[in-house]
Design a protein around this motif. Structure first.
Motif, short mmCIF file in Angstrom:
data_model
loop_
_atom_site.label_atom_id
_atom_site.label_comp_id
_atom_site.label_asym_id
_atom_site.label_seq_id
_atom_site.Cartn_x
_atom_site.Cartn_y
_atom_site.Cartn_z
N ILE A 1 -23.59 80.04 62.56
CA ILE A 1 -23.11 79.30 63.72
C ILE A 1 -23.28 80.13 64.99
CG2 ILE A 1 -21.08 78.28 64.81
CD1 ILE A 1 -22.10 76.59 62.56
N HIS A 2 -22.93 81.39 64.89
CA HIS A 2 -23.01 82.29 66.06
C HIS A 2 -24.42 82.33 66.63
CE1 HIS A 2 -22.12 85.78 68.58
NE2 HIS A 2 -23.25 86.31 68.14
N TRP A 3 -25.38 82.60 65.79
CA TRP A 3 -26.76 82.73 66.29
C TRP A 3 -27.40 81.37 66.57
CZ3 TRP A 3 -27.89 86.99 68.42
CH2 TRP A 3 -27.33 88.18 67.96
N GLY A 4 -26.99 80.35 65.81
CA GLY A 4 -27.53 79.02 66.06
C GLY A 4 -27.15 78.51 67.43
N ARG A 5 -25.95 78.83 67.87
CA ARG A 5 -25.51 78.38 69.18
C ARG A 5 -26.25 79.11 70.30
NH1 ARG A 5 -18.99 77.44 68.93
NH2 ARG A 5 -19.07 75.27 68.24
N ARG A 6 -26.68 80.33 70.04
CA ARG A 6 -27.48 81.03 71.05
C ARG A 6 -28.84 80.35 71.22
NH1 ARG A 6 -22.66 82.36 70.26
NH2 ARG A 6 -21.89 84.18 71.36
N LEU A 7 -29.34 79.80 70.13
CA LEU A 7 -30.63 79.11 70.21
C LEU A 7 -30.49 77.69 70.73
CD1 LEU A 7 -32.16 80.27 66.80
CD2 LEU A 7 -32.82 81.05 69.08
N TYR A 8 -29.38 77.03 70.36
CA TYR A 8 -29.15 75.63 70.76
C TYR A 8 -27.74 75.52 71.35
CZ TYR A 8 -33.17 74.91 67.73
OH TYR A 8 -34.41 74.99 67.14
N PRO A 9 -27.58 75.82 72.66
CA PRO A 9 -26.25 75.86 73.28
C PRO A 9 -25.68 74.50 73.66
CG PRO A 9 -27.91 76.44 74.89
CD PRO A 9 -28.64 76.25 73.58
N SER A 10 -26.05 73.45 72.94
CA SER A 10 -25.47 72.13 73.16
C SER A 10 -25.53 71.36 71.85
CB SER A 10 -26.22 71.36 74.27
OG SER A 10 -27.55 71.07 73.86
N TRP A 11 -24.75 70.27 71.79
CA TRP A 11 -24.71 69.44 70.59
C TRP A 11 -24.67 67.99 71.03
CZ3 TRP A 11 -25.85 69.61 65.72
CH2 TRP A 11 -25.37 68.63 64.85
N LEU A 12 -25.71 67.23 70.66
CA LEU A 12 -25.83 65.83 71.03
C LEU A 12 -25.65 65.63 72.54
CD1 LEU A 12 -23.93 64.06 68.09
CD2 LEU A 12 -26.40 64.30 68.41
N GLY A 13 -26.20 66.58 73.31
CA GLY A 13 -26.16 66.48 74.75
C GLY A 13 -24.94 67.08 75.41
N ASP A 14 -23.94 67.52 74.63
CA ASP A 14 -22.72 68.12 75.18
C ASP A 14 -22.81 69.64 75.08
OD1 ASP A 14 -21.42 65.65 75.72
OD2 ASP A 14 -20.97 65.46 73.58
N GLU A 15 -22.69 70.33 76.20
CA GLU A 15 -22.80 71.77 76.22
C GLU A 15 -21.63 72.43 75.49
OE1 GLU A 15 -23.22 73.30 80.13
OE2 GLU A 15 -25.14 72.31 80.49
N ILE A 16 -21.91 73.56 74.86
CA ILE A 16 -20.88 74.36 74.20
C ILE A 16 -20.42 75.42 75.20
CG2 ILE A 16 -20.39 75.94 72.30
CD1 ILE A 16 -22.66 74.36 70.78
N ASN A 17 -19.22 75.26 75.71
CA ASN A 17 -18.74 76.10 76.80
C ASN A 17 -17.71 77.14 76.38
OD1 ASN A 17 -20.21 74.75 78.93
ND2 ASN A 17 -18.82 73.02 78.65
N ALA A 18 -17.20 77.05 75.17
CA ALA A 18 -16.12 77.95 74.75
C ALA A 18 -16.29 78.34 73.29
CB ALA A 18 -14.77 77.30 75.00
N PRO A 19 -16.97 79.44 72.99
CA PRO A 19 -17.07 79.89 71.60
C PRO A 19 -15.74 80.47 71.12
CG PRO A 19 -18.09 81.49 73.06
CD PRO A 19 -17.69 80.32 73.92
N PHE A 20 -15.40 80.19 69.87
CA PHE A 20 -14.13 80.68 69.31
C PHE A 20 -14.38 81.48 68.03
CE2 PHE A 20 -12.94 76.39 71.06
CZ PHE A 20 -12.20 76.85 72.13
N THR A 21 -13.44 82.37 67.74
CA THR A 21 -13.24 82.87 66.38
C THR A 21 -11.93 82.27 65.89
OG1 THR A 21 -11.99 84.84 67.08
CG2 THR A 21 -14.42 85.04 66.92
N PHE A 22 -11.74 82.25 64.60
CA PHE A 22 -10.52 81.66 64.04
C PHE A 22 -9.28 82.37 64.55
CE2 PHE A 22 -7.58 81.57 60.22
CZ PHE A 22 -7.05 80.33 60.52
N ALA A 23 -9.26 83.70 64.45
CA ALA A 23 -8.10 84.46 64.89
C ALA A 23 -7.88 84.31 66.39
CB ALA A 23 -8.26 85.93 64.51
N GLY A 24 -8.97 84.35 67.15
CA GLY A 24 -8.83 84.24 68.60
C GLY A 24 -8.31 82.88 69.03
#
Length: 232
Positions: free
Chosen positions: A138-161
């Motif tokens: 997921i981490h590296w995939g989002r660097r390659l594709y920083p959006s999903w179905l046209g919606d940008e990914i603006n806040a990456p999370f870790t579970f603990a964070g």
């Protein structure tokens, strides 16, 4: 799931798929509570979750930023065109706010959580399902594709964070867990190639085995959190 089309919960998944999605158990528990009456889903998409809430005896408000999605969701209940940073509800007016794989699309997460807290009554529940980058794919995939179905990914999370951020926003986390080490792929592929759904029963035991040994690499998580009653 294609959010450009109408959908009803249960029509597109085989029963075996639900065996590796542990948040459904807690969702049913929350929806069964007699004090949970006023429900809002932020980022309702085509109303798929709203249709499930109806199947569990609850009519929910839906909210989305895309007019076409709002129109589809209105098949399952009242849906509004709005965003998670400015919720069109009065303070202390809701019992449950549900957010599934949407918070990472919101740029200002702290503000969104503050709005959730404002609108929930004391003791109200935030039910959050999210994608987390503890999984390296997921981490590296989002660097390659920083959006999903046209919606940008603006806040990456870790579970603990994410759990810490929710707690710091005035919530008491009651239940939380990670899941989908690799099964998240099976939430995507059968929607693109429906015949693959027939293979789901064979994939479920593999996912169960992976969760026993590398659950911390789960790509998804859920948190059930209660609004603390102190302050505003």
């Amino acid at each position: 799931m294609d959010y450009r089309k109408p959908a009803v919960f249960g029509e597109n998944w085989s029963p075996s798929r639900y065996q590796v999605l542990p948040y459904f158990e807690w969702e049913k528990t929350v929806l069964a509570r007699p004090d949970i009456r006023r429900v809002l889903e932020i980022g309702c998409g085509n109303g798929w979750n709203m249709s499930r809430f109806a199947q569990n005896g609850r009519v929910a408000f839906g909210l989305d930023t895309v007019p076409q999605r709002v129109a589809l969701a209105q098949t399952h209940g009242p849906a509004l065109l709005a965003d998670g940073l400015r919720l069109p509800f009065a303070a202390d007016s809701l019992d449950l706010i549900y957010i599934q794989h949407v918070l990472h699309h919101i740029g200002d997460v702290d503000r969104a959580l503050a709005e959730v807290r404002r609108c929930l009554r004391p003791g109200g529940v935030l039910f959050l399902v999210e994608t987390v980058e503890d999984n390296p794919i997921i981490h590296w995939g989002r660097r390659l594709y920083p959006s999903w179905l046209g919606d940008e990914i603006n806040a990456p999370f870790t579970f603990a964070g994410l759990a810490t951020q929710v707690a710091d926003s005035g919530f008491r986390v009651q239940r939380a867990g990670q899941y989908s080490v690799l099964f998240w792929l099976w939430e995507i592929m059968p929607d693109q190639f429906p015949p693959l759904e027939k293979l789901t029963p064979n994939v479920v035991p593999i996912e169960h085995a992976l969760q026993k040994v590398v659950r911390r690499l789960g790509a998804h998580c859920y948190l059930v959190a209660e609004k603390e009653s102190f302050g505003r």
